[in-house]
Structures are given as C-alpha cells and as structure tokens.
Design a protein around this motif. Structure first.
Motif, PDB file in Angstrom:
ATOM      1  N   PRO A  82      58.939 -34.674  19.676  1.00 24.04           N
ATOM      2  CA  PRO A  82      57.674 -35.087  19.258  1.00 24.04           C
ATOM      3  C   PRO A  82      57.809 -34.902  17.633  1.00 24.04           C
ATOM      4  CG  PRO A  82      57.332 -33.709  21.027  1.00 24.04           C
ATOM      5  CD  PRO A  82      59.035 -33.760  20.743  1.00 24.04           C
ATOM      6  N   ALA A  83      58.536 -34.067  17.147  1.00 22.34           N
ATOM      7  CA  ALA A  83      58.848 -34.245  15.584  1.00 22.34           C
ATOM      8  C   ALA A  83      59.494 -35.173  14.899  1.00 22.34           C
ATOM      9  CB  ALA A  83      59.381 -32.840  15.236  1.00 22.34           C
ATOM     10  N   LEU A  84      60.448 -35.775  15.862  1.00 23.75           N
ATOM     11  CA  LEU A  84      61.167 -36.889  15.291  1.00 23.75           C
ATOM     12  C   LEU A  84      60.785 -38.356  15.610  1.00 23.75           C
ATOM     13  CD1 LEU A  84      64.936 -35.348  16.053  1.00 23.75           C
ATOM     14  CD2 LEU A  84      63.531 -35.377  13.897  1.00 23.75           C
ATOM     15  N   ALA A  85      59.726 -38.160  16.340  1.00 22.40           N
ATOM     16  CA  ALA A  85      59.017 -39.587  16.624  1.00 22.40           C
ATOM     17  C   ALA A  85      58.794 -40.444  15.738  1.00 22.40           C
ATOM     18  CB  ALA A  85      57.775 -39.314  17.619  1.00 22.40           C
ATOM     19  N   PRO A  86      58.308 -39.890  14.337  1.00 22.47           N
ATOM     20  CA  PRO A  86      57.926 -40.901  13.362  1.00 22.47           C
ATOM     21  C   PRO A  86      59.282 -41.351  12.736  1.00 22.47           C
ATOM     22  CG  PRO A  86      56.649 -38.862  13.008  1.00 22.47           C
ATOM     23  CD  PRO A  86      57.711 -38.800  14.194  1.00 22.47           C
ATOM     24  N   LEU A  87      60.272 -40.719  12.789  1.00 16.97           N
ATOM     25  CA  LEU A  87      61.716 -41.297  12.318  1.00 16.97           C
ATOM     26  C   LEU A  87      62.146 -42.414  13.230  1.00 16.97           C
ATOM     27  CD1 LEU A  87      63.525 -38.175  10.906  1.00 16.97           C
ATOM     28  CD2 LEU A  87      62.059 -39.731   9.739  1.00 16.97           C
ATOM     29  N   VAL A  88      62.088 -42.155  14.513  1.00 17.32           N
ATOM     30  CA  VAL A  88      62.437 -43.237  15.556  1.00 17.32           C
ATOM     31  C   VAL A  88      61.624 -44.585  15.311  1.00 17.32           C
ATOM     32  CG1 VAL A  88      62.874 -43.411  18.112  1.00 17.32           C
ATOM     33  CG2 VAL A  88      63.380 -41.333  17.412  1.00 17.32           C
ATOM     34  N   ALA A  89      60.542 -44.362  15.217  1.00 19.39           N
ATOM     35  CA  ALA A  89      59.577 -45.331  14.898  1.00 19.39           C
ATOM     36  C   ALA A  89      60.024 -46.289  14.022  1.00 19.39           C
ATOM     37  CB  ALA A  89      58.107 -44.992  14.802  1.00 19.39           C
ATOM     38  N   GLY A  90      60.574 -45.512  12.888  1.00 16.30           N
ATOM     39  CA  GLY A  90      60.870 -46.190  11.467  1.00 16.30           C
ATOM     40  C   GLY A  90      62.407 -46.789  11.559  1.00 16.30           C
ATOM     41  N   GLY A  91      62.874 -46.713  12.847  1.00 10.64           N
ATOM     42  CA  GLY A  91      64.255 -47.361  12.910  1.00 10.64           C
ATOM     43  C   GLY A  91      65.425 -46.584  13.125  1.00 10.64           C
ATOM     44  N   LEU A  92      65.273 -45.089  13.130  1.00 10.97           N
ATOM     45  CA  LEU A  92      66.210 -43.969  13.526  1.00 10.97           C
ATOM     46  C   LEU A  92      66.852 -44.116  14.742  1.00 10.97           C
ATOM     47  CD1 LEU A  92      67.864 -41.255  12.897  1.00 10.97           C
ATOM     48  CD2 LEU A  92      65.881 -40.159  13.760  1.00 10.97           C
ATOM     49  N   GLN A  93      68.281 -44.087  15.007  1.00 10.01           N
ATOM     50  CA  GLN A  93      68.900 -44.112  16.164  1.00 10.01           C
ATOM     51  C   GLN A  93      69.158 -42.658  16.643  1.00 10.01           C
ATOM     52  OE1 GLN A  93      71.687 -47.394  17.399  1.00 10.01           O
ATOM     53  NE2 GLN A  93      71.131 -48.530  15.495  1.00 10.01           N
ATOM     54  N   LEU A  94      68.821 -42.130  17.774  1.00 14.09           N
ATOM     55  CA  LEU A  94      68.986 -40.920  18.288  1.00 14.09           C
ATOM     56  C   LEU A  94      69.691 -40.689  19.584  1.00 14.09           C
ATOM     57  CD1 LEU A  94      68.263 -38.072  16.882  1.00 14.09           C
ATOM     58  CD2 LEU A  94      66.269 -38.177  18.471  1.00 14.09           C
ATOM     59  N   ARG A  95      70.679 -40.029  19.783  1.00 16.29           N
ATOM     60  CA  ARG A  95      71.460 -39.811  20.948  1.00 16.29           C
ATOM     61  C   ARG A  95      71.216 -38.367  21.373  1.00 16.29           C
ATOM     62  NH1 ARG A  95      70.536 -43.956  20.552  1.00 16.29           N
ATOM     63  NH2 ARG A  95      71.981 -46.137  20.401  1.00 16.29           N
TER      64      ARG A  95
END
Length: 324
Positions: A133-146
């Motif tokens: 949940p804390a990283l959701a804004p970064l993901v919405a902004g284009g961050l790729q997370l594995r």
C-alpha cells in the motif's frame, strides 16, 4: 540525419573513462563495460551472467580483463556475490548513463536504467499490510516492482547472490557486505476472540491470573517452537512459556484467521490484527506498559542504487514507516 551508434568516447564527452591511476581508452571494448555494469547492478557474477546471455566463467574473465586494463580491483569477492570497490563506484558513475543511452539507441537491453524493475523482498504479511500500500503511488506513476515473500535469513542469502535490491528484514544482517537502516518497530499483541477473552477474564486473579487462565485455552502459532509467544512471555511476564501449540501453521494470516474464528489465542504483530481489534472481532488480552517490539530493517544491496528507482522505493518506505 545520419543514424549511427556512437562510440563510448562520444557518449562520455570524447575523453574516455577515467579510473584512479589509469585511463581507459575511448575505443575500449564496450562489452567489458556492459559486463561490468551488469555485475555492479546485480551484485553477483552469477546473477549478471543470464542477463548478459553469457556463461559465468566468461563474465569472470571479462571482469578480470577490465581490472587489468584499469589497474584497479573493481569487486571484492564474497562467499556469495561481490561487493563493489570505491573505483567500481566511480567507474559506474561515469559509464552508467552513456551505456544506458547506448542501450536505448540499440533498442533497450539489460543496461537500460529506465524501467528496470526494483526487486523487493520481505515477510509476506508485512508486504501485504504495510509495504505494497505504501508503494502504490509509485507503481501508479510507472514504477516496476518485483516482490518476493519469505523469511529473513533465506532472503538475505538471496540478496547476497544478487536476486534482490531491497529486503525488509526482521533482524540486522551480519557483516558489512549489506547496508541496513532501522525502518520501524513492530509491536506484538496477545489476542483472542471476544468469547475466549470473556472466559479468561472470569479467571480469579488469586489463582494465578492471566497466565494461569490461558493454560486452558488452545495456543495457535506459526511454528512449533513458539518463537513470538515465548518472547512475549519472557519479556512481559518474566517467565518461561510452558504451553504447547494446539495449532501450528506457517502463515500469520492463517494464525489470525484461526484465532478470529475462535480456535484459541496467539501473539501477533499489531499491524496484522489492528483492523480486527478496532472492529471488535479480536480482543487484546493484555496491555503491558512496555510491549515487546521487534525492529524491522531496510537492507540494500551494494550497487543497487545504479537503478534510480531503488533509492526512490527506499525513501518512500522510510517515509511511510514513520506512521507504522
């Protein structure tokens, strides 16, 4: 306009790549520098090899050749993985942007920094409740997370082998190969369903109070050796826990589900059961003046910040953790 691939000298400004004590010519083999950057970012010769489409011995040989050309040791060999030396950090700072630009002109590749996924690992429950949940804004902004879930020790071993950029650990890693900072303190709480809480509350204090009352309540835990519960008893009650588990299941969500359904009592991270406590589905059986805490650490693999998204994720987690 002429469409051609620039050489390294043009990309870095025509002067070649400098390292302390030795000048790397502008016409140097780009493959050596590509291999160097892949190893620098992966933290491991073995992990870099498949990214480059090379065998591990070939990667090792290319790094040795580059070290001979620069006259400096670029990596310290560890039992698992490698650690960049100061000359390696300097070299990476000089060649990363040019090589990423070249990879972009050539149609992408392992060295492309933009869009490179951040590999994050940690405890399953914490990832679900706090981290994602804390990283959701970064993901919405284009961050790729594995994301990888698991126990701290295996995850740290995998990080040493280059598999993870960041690990949220329940203990500080040993040695100096991995950098770590305290992230947050996790409180543990003693909980049961309201029905069990009422029965425990009716137990006469003169007959031993809470500890004695819980002898007749099933204990639900995630491991046979009761690590969290034993620690709670030792730190809060100052005595050894003698109960045996009625249910063991290696997943704290499953423990929470069983306790919520009335199977018995357990000791759980506050973050995991906070919603259940606030809604009244679970009851806190005890509120000590100094509840037991476990410090969480954010561990970073050396060289991983060559991907600019890695420090972004770290900064975001540290900011979010202030309210955990």
């Amino acid at each position: 306009m002429e469409n051609r691939t620039p050489d390294l000298g043009e990309l870095v400004g025509g002067g070649g790549v400098a390292t302390p004590g030795r000048q790397l010519p502008a016409h140097a083999d780009l493959n050596l520098l590509r291999t160097f950057l892949a190893v620098y970012r992966a933290g491991s010769l073995t992990a870099a090899a498949p990214q480059l489409g090379l065998s591990q011995p070939t990667v090792t040989a290319q790094i040795r050749t580059l070290e001979q050309q620069t006259g400096r040791e670029l990596f310290t060999r560890l039992p698992r993985g490698v650690e960049p030396t100061p000359p390696a950090h300097e070299l990476a700072g000089q060649v990363a942007a040019p090589l990423d630009a070249l990879a972009s002109l050539e149609g992408g590749g392992p060295q492309s920094g933009q869009g490179t996924p951040v590999h994050l690992a940690g405890p399953s429950e914490l990832l679900c409740v706090r981290v994602l949940p804390a990283l959701a804004p970064l993901v919405a902004g284009g961050l790729q997370l594995r994301v990888t879930q698991g126990l701290t020790e295996p995850l740290l071993e995998e990080m040493r082998a280059g598999r993870h950029d960041l690990v949220i650990a329940t203990r500080r890693p040993r040695g100096r190969a991995l950098e770590s900072v305290p992230l947050a303190d996790e409180e543990y709480v003693l909980v049961a369903s309201p029905a069990w809480a009422r029965r425990v509350g009716e137990y006469p204090a003169a007959d031993g109070g809470l500890c004695a009352a819980l002898r007749d309540v099933p204990l639900v835990t995630y491991a046979e050796d009761l690590p969290i519960a034993r620690r709670y008893w030792r730190n809060v009650f100052g005595k050894q826990l003698t109960a045996r588990a009625a249910v063991t299941v290696p997943n704290l969500y499953a423990v929470l589900s069983a306790v919520n359904a009335g199977a018995g009592y357990s000791v759980l991270p506050h973050s995991l059961c906070q919603e259940y406590l606030e809604s009244g589905r679970l009851t806190r059986l005890h509120s000590p003046e100094e509840p037991p805490l476990n410090t969480l650490f954010l561990v970073r693999r050396p060289g991983s910040d060559a991907n600019p998204d890695v420090p972004r994720v770290g900064d975001r987690l540290r900011a979010a953790a202030r309210s955990w």
